[in-house]
Write an enzyme that holds these catalytic residues in place. Structure first.
Site, short mmCIF file in Angstrom:
data_model
loop_
_atom_site.label_atom_id
_atom_site.label_comp_id
_atom_site.label_asym_id
_atom_site.label_seq_id
_atom_site.Cartn_x
_atom_site.Cartn_y
_atom_site.Cartn_z
CD GLU A 1 -1.38 -2.55 1.44
OE1 GLU A 1 -2.04 -3.53 1.06
OE2 GLU A 1 -0.29 -2.65 2.05
CG HIS B 1 11.38 15.45 10.83
ND1 HIS B 1 12.46 14.80 11.37
CD2 HIS B 1 10.97 16.33 11.78
CE1 HIS B 1 12.70 15.26 12.59
NE2 HIS B 1 11.80 16.18 12.86
#
Length: 155
Positions: free
Chosen positions: A72, A99
């Site tokens: 996925e 981040h």
């Protein structure tokens, strides 16, 4: 916020539970399937539309689910403009947002308990991108590579 979901048979039950959890947090889940358990279904049928919807709806996020989450994750990352991350802990989910400005999170249903998955999703949905210069710079390098194949220079 809208949260787009796509999964496969291995994560069908977890997807259903997480949709309810996301709704309880005040978000609007959008289910791209599967809509019934089918042991022979193919995750790209459900994951790619979920990732496309996230790309096309800038204020949304996505959750894609499978047995390990790896397939996925790969599928979602094939959608131009999408950054998907594998969430196996609360910390990795937060870092994916802070981040990497990831907008799609992949979770492995066979690797993650429902209670941990709920914590991971909650963390992912609540963490903002920090917009720190170093993170913006790194994401720009990746975007440039995607656009024209230009490798970033070494520091």
């Amino acid at each position: 916020m809208r949260v787009h979901f796509g999964a496969d048979h291995a994560a069908f039950e977890l997807k259903e539970a997480l949709i309810g959890h996301v709704r309880s947090l005040g978000h609007e889940p959008v289910d791209h399937g599967p809509f019934e358990y089918d042991a022979l279904d193919d995750y790209p049928v459900f994951v790619l539309p979920a990732a496309l919807a996230v790309r096309d709806e800038p204020d949304s996020l996505g959750i894609v689910l499978g047995g390990s989450g790896n397939g996925e994750l790969i599928a979602a990352n094939k959608v131009p403009g999408i950054r998907a991350a594998l969430g196996h802990s609360r910390e990795t989910a937060v870092l994916a947002r802070e981040h990497n400005d990831a907008r799609v999170l992949a979770i492995g249903a066979r690797m993650t308990s429902e209670s941990l998955a709920r914590e991971i999703v909650t963390a992912f949905l609540s963490a903002p991108f920090t917009e720190d210069e170093r993170h913006v710079r790194r994401l720009a390098m990746i975007a440039r590579w995607e656009q024209d194949g230009q490798l970033p220079g070494r520091s």
